[in-house]
Design a protein around this motif. Structure first.
Motif, PDB file in Angstrom:
ATOM      1  N   THR A  36       1.166  -1.001  -0.062  1.00 27.79           N
ATOM      2  CA  THR A  36      -0.121   0.394  -0.288  1.00 27.79           C
ATOM      3  C   THR A  36       1.037   1.175  -0.261  1.00 27.79           C
ATOM      4  OG1 THR A  36       0.113   0.705   2.487  1.00 27.79           O
ATOM      5  CG2 THR A  36      -1.519  -1.250   1.260  1.00 27.79           C
ATOM      6  N   ASP A  37       0.689   2.521  -0.559  1.00 25.27           N
ATOM      7  CA  ASP A  37       1.422   3.864  -0.614  1.00 25.27           C
ATOM      8  C   ASP A  37      -0.440   4.771  -1.245  1.00 25.27           C
ATOM      9  OD1 ASP A  37       4.608   4.204  -1.642  1.00 25.27           O
ATOM     10  OD2 ASP A  37       2.587   6.068  -1.638  1.00 25.27           O
ATOM     11  N   VAL A  38       0.326   5.821  -0.573  1.00 23.50           N
ATOM     12  CA  VAL A  38      -0.977   7.066  -1.440  1.00 23.50           C
ATOM     13  C   VAL A  38      -0.743   7.349  -2.052  1.00 23.50           C
ATOM     14  CG1 VAL A  38       0.802   8.491  -0.582  1.00 23.50           C
ATOM     15  CG2 VAL A  38      -1.259   9.381   0.125  1.00 23.50           C
ATOM     16  N   ARG A  39       0.442   6.615  -2.997  1.00 18.84           N
ATOM     17  CA  ARG A  39       0.697   6.589  -4.566  1.00 18.84           C
ATOM     18  C   ARG A  39       0.688   5.577  -4.893  1.00 18.84           C
ATOM     19  NH1 ARG A  39       6.498   7.841  -4.415  1.00 18.84           N
ATOM     20  NH2 ARG A  39       6.500   6.143  -2.529  1.00 18.84           N
ATOM     21  N   LEU A  40      -1.280   5.428  -5.802  1.00 23.95           N
ATOM     22  CA  LEU A  40      -1.306   4.143  -6.361  1.00 23.95           C
ATOM     23  C   LEU A  40      -0.305   3.336  -7.552  1.00 23.95           C
ATOM     24  CD1 LEU A  40      -3.030   1.719  -6.418  1.00 23.95           C
ATOM     25  CD2 LEU A  40      -4.658   2.091  -7.678  1.00 23.95           C
ATOM     26  N   GLU A  41       0.152   4.380  -8.304  1.00 19.28           N
ATOM     27  CA  GLU A  41       1.642   3.761  -9.093  1.00 19.28           C
ATOM     28  C   GLU A  41       1.888   3.654  -8.858  1.00 19.28           C
ATOM     29  OE1 GLU A  41       1.878   7.927  -7.772  1.00 19.28           O
ATOM     30  OE2 GLU A  41       0.686   6.858  -8.252  1.00 19.28           O
ATOM     31  N   ALA A  42       2.768   3.615  -7.408  1.00 13.93           N
ATOM     32  CA  ALA A  42       4.369   3.658  -7.099  1.00 13.93           C
ATOM     33  C   ALA A  42       3.941   1.926  -6.266  1.00 13.93           C
ATOM     34  CB  ALA A  42       5.354   5.006  -5.495  1.00 13.93           C
ATOM     35  N   ALA A  43       2.949   1.620  -5.977  1.00 16.55           N
ATOM     36  CA  ALA A  43       2.765   0.797  -4.789  1.00 16.55           C
ATOM     37  C   ALA A  43       2.285  -0.354  -6.195  1.00 16.55           C
ATOM     38  CB  ALA A  43       1.092   0.595  -4.399  1.00 16.55           C
ATOM     39  N   GLN A  44       1.827   0.247  -7.027  1.00 19.42           N
ATOM     40  CA  GLN A  44       1.699  -1.034  -8.246  1.00 19.42           C
ATOM     41  C   GLN A  44       2.897  -1.591  -9.224  1.00 19.42           C
ATOM     42  OE1 GLN A  44      -1.548  -1.666  -9.013  1.00 19.42           O
ATOM     43  NE2 GLN A  44       0.224  -3.770  -9.998  1.00 19.42           N
ATOM     44  N   ALA A  45       3.605  -0.601  -8.630  1.00 16.28           N
ATOM     45  CA  ALA A  45       5.207  -0.817  -9.376  1.00 16.28           C
ATOM     46  C   ALA A  45       5.896  -2.163  -8.733  1.00 16.28           C
ATOM     47  CB  ALA A  45       6.028   0.655  -9.699  1.00 16.28           C
ATOM     48  N   VAL A  46       5.837  -1.396  -7.649  1.00 17.37           N
ATOM     49  CA  VAL A  46       6.827  -2.927  -6.837  1.00 17.37           C
ATOM     50  C   VAL A  46       5.952  -3.843  -6.446  1.00 17.37           C
ATOM     51  CG1 VAL A  46       7.028  -3.386  -4.499  1.00 17.37           C
ATOM     52  CG2 VAL A  46       7.955  -0.987  -4.668  1.00 17.37           C
ATOM     53  N   ALA A  47       4.412  -3.866  -6.367  1.00 13.14           N
ATOM     54  CA  ALA A  47       3.812  -5.284  -6.701  1.00 13.14           C
ATOM     55  C   ALA A  47       4.120  -5.793  -8.201  1.00 13.14           C
ATOM     56  CB  ALA A  47       2.166  -5.006  -6.782  1.00 13.14           C
ATOM     57  N   ASP A  48       4.367  -5.109  -8.956  1.00  9.84           N
ATOM     58  CA  ASP A  48       4.104  -5.855 -10.529  1.00  9.84           C
ATOM     59  C   ASP A  48       6.249  -5.924 -10.626  1.00  9.84           C
ATOM     60  OD1 ASP A  48       1.836  -4.611 -11.302  1.00  9.84           O
ATOM     61  OD2 ASP A  48       2.970  -3.073 -12.367  1.00  9.84           O
ATOM     62  N   ARG A  49       6.774  -5.523  -9.678  1.00 12.07           N
ATOM     63  CA  ARG A  49       7.855  -6.385  -9.707  1.00 12.07           C
ATOM     64  C   ARG A  49       8.289  -7.464  -9.109  1.00 12.07           C
ATOM     65  NH1 ARG A  49      10.336  -1.184  -8.380  1.00 12.07           N
ATOM     66  NH2 ARG A  49      10.844  -2.419  -5.768  1.00 12.07           N
ATOM     67  N   ILE A  50       7.196  -7.329  -7.737  1.00 10.24           N
ATOM     68  CA  ILE A  50       6.729  -8.604  -7.294  1.00 10.24           C
ATOM     69  C   ILE A  50       6.884 -10.052  -8.165  1.00 10.24           C
ATOM     70  CG2 ILE A  50       6.429  -9.966  -5.056  1.00 10.24           C
ATOM     71  CD1 ILE A  50       6.855  -7.343  -3.770  1.00 10.24           C
ATOM     72  N   GLY A  51       5.479  -9.945  -8.774  1.00 12.72           N
ATOM     73  CA  GLY A  51       4.889 -10.543  -8.771  1.00 12.72           C
ATOM     74  C   GLY A  51       3.083 -11.089  -8.400  1.00 12.72           C
ATOM     75  N   ALA A  53       2.500 -12.763  -6.136  1.00 14.63           N
ATOM     76  CA  ALA A  53       2.876 -12.786  -4.512  1.00 14.63           C
ATOM     77  C   ALA A  53       2.091 -11.640  -4.425  1.00 14.63           C
ATOM     78  CB  ALA A  53       3.721 -13.195  -3.877  1.00 14.63           C
ATOM     79  N   ALA A  54       1.369 -10.591  -4.734  1.00 14.95           N
ATOM     80  CA  ALA A  54       1.558  -9.089  -4.881  1.00 14.95           C
ATOM     81  C   ALA A  54       0.357  -8.790  -4.606  1.00 14.95           C
ATOM     82  CB  ALA A  54       3.087  -8.462  -4.051  1.00 14.95           C
ATOM     83  N   VAL A  55      -0.515  -7.736  -3.979  1.00 15.04           N
ATOM     84  CA  VAL A  55      -1.069  -7.350  -4.521  1.00 15.04           C
ATOM     85  C   VAL A  55      -1.019  -5.516  -3.804  1.00 15.04           C
ATOM     86  CG1 VAL A  55      -3.776  -6.478  -4.780  1.00 15.04           C
ATOM     87  CG2 VAL A  55      -2.960  -8.942  -4.695  1.00 15.04           C
ATOM     88  N   ALA A  56      -1.571  -4.709  -5.400  1.00 18.36           N
ATOM     89  CA  ALA A  56      -1.200  -3.396  -4.961  1.00 18.36           C
ATOM     90  C   ALA A  56      -2.575  -2.141  -4.515  1.00 18.36           C
ATOM     91  CB  ALA A  56      -0.617  -1.906  -6.000  1.00 18.36           C
ATOM     92  N   MET A  57      -2.668  -1.948  -3.370  1.00 13.67           N
ATOM     93  CA  MET A  57      -3.773  -0.922  -3.024  1.00 13.67           C
ATOM     94  C   MET A  57      -3.241   0.739  -3.097  1.00 13.67           C
ATOM     95  SD  MET A  57      -6.198  -3.902  -0.431  1.00 13.67           S
ATOM     96  CE  MET A  57      -6.650  -5.295  -1.190  1.00 13.67           C
ATOM     97  N   ALA A  58      -4.192   1.414  -2.609  1.00  9.91           N
ATOM     98  CA  ALA A  58      -3.630   2.814  -2.737  1.00  9.91           C
ATOM     99  C   ALA A  58      -4.431   2.898  -0.934  1.00  9.91           C
ATOM    100  CB  ALA A  58      -4.811   3.832  -3.866  1.00  9.91           C
ATOM    101  N   LEU A  59      -3.552   3.430   0.230  1.00 11.17           N
ATOM    102  CA  LEU A  59      -3.628   4.269   1.324  1.00 11.17           C
ATOM    103  C   LEU A  59      -3.746   5.052   1.790  1.00 11.17           C
ATOM    104  CD1 LEU A  59      -5.004   2.713   3.834  1.00 11.17           C
ATOM    105  CD2 LEU A  59      -3.126   1.387   4.109  1.00 11.17           C
TER     106      LEU A  59
END
Length: 251
Positions: A36-51, A53-59
């Motif tokens: 999670t991150d206040v910047r969803l696009e940043a969280a999504q980039a990390v989740a995409d890197r992980i694959g 096993a990860a889900v991105a959420m705005a928070l």
């Protein structure tokens, strides 16, 4: 591998720095990670890197409604939460005289309110399952006198104290939930780069034992977070773990 296999972990401020390193290592060790991150696009980039096993959420961790939404979404999707890493943080470089009330409230909204709200809303979900582990990111700023980081140190001191209160509350109520704080020194993250006057200019951290005054790597902190998140630390709660290469004990 597999030190947190089968567990569901929520990491705040996961879009960069320590949060990204925590998310990546927890996933490598078998956890499903909600980045999670206040910047969803940043969280999504990390989740995409992980694959997978990860889900991105705005928070926005300072928002009670946002916490309620995210915890509700996690319960609906995964039915459980085993690990909470309260990592999100910001810094204002100003001493007590120069810090504005607005700056003080902003910093504390993210790191004091954010940790409070995270624990408040995560604990009931964790308690519905097998319990779990909360890791609150504090700082050496909670242990030393840094005039220039006044608001930041105030918030990190609150994190330190809340951690101990939450740990004992969980024990007294019979919850199988542990709560510990981690206190990093200078770590090579965007926050430290900015504070050092080299915003956006990352520098390599050498392998091996580092000399006094060196900057550590995010992986140095993530390794501690992984230990505290895992069942290996089952007899550890309410404690503070300093990851600072000896900074706080130097005469």
């Amino acid at each position: 591998m597999g030190r947190v296999a089968g567990k569901v972990a929520l990491v705040t401020g996961g879009g960069s720095g320590l949060g990204a390193a925590d998310s990546e290592l927890l996933a490598q060790e078998g956890a499903t990670v909600i980045v999670t991150d206040v910047r969803l696009e940043a969280a999504q980039a990390v989740a995409d890197r992980i694959g997978g096993a990860a889900v991105a959420m705005a928070l926005d961790v300072a928002s009670e409604a946002a916490w309620q939404q995210v915890i509700g979404d996690i319960e609906a999707r995964f039915g459980r939460l085993d690990i909470l890493i309260n990592n999100a943080g910001v810094v204002v470089m100003a001493d007590c005289e120069d810090t504005t009330l607005e700056q003080f409230r902003w910093v504390n909204a993210i790191m004091t309110d954010g940790v409070f709200l995270g624990c408040k809303y995560a604990i009931p979900l964790m308690n519905k399952g097998d319990g779990g582990s909360i890791v609150n990111m504090s700082s050496t700023g909670a242990l030393l006198g840094y005039p220039i980081f006044f608001a930041y140190s105030a918030a990190k001191g609150a994190v330190r104290s809340m951690t101990k209160s939450i740990a004992i509350m969980c024990q007294d109520k019979g919850y199988k939930i542990r709560c510990n704080s981690v206190h990093p020194g200078a770590i090579e993250t965007p926050m430290v780069q900015e504070a050092s006057g080299r915003a956006g200019q990352a520098q390599a951290v050498p392998d091996g034992v580092l000399p006094a005054g060196a900057v550590g790597a995010p992986s140095d902190v993530a390794a501690m977070v992984l230990y505290l998140a895992s069942d290996e630390s089952r007899f550890v709660t309410g404690a503070e773990f300093v990851v600072d290469n000896g900074l706080t004990i130097r005469p």
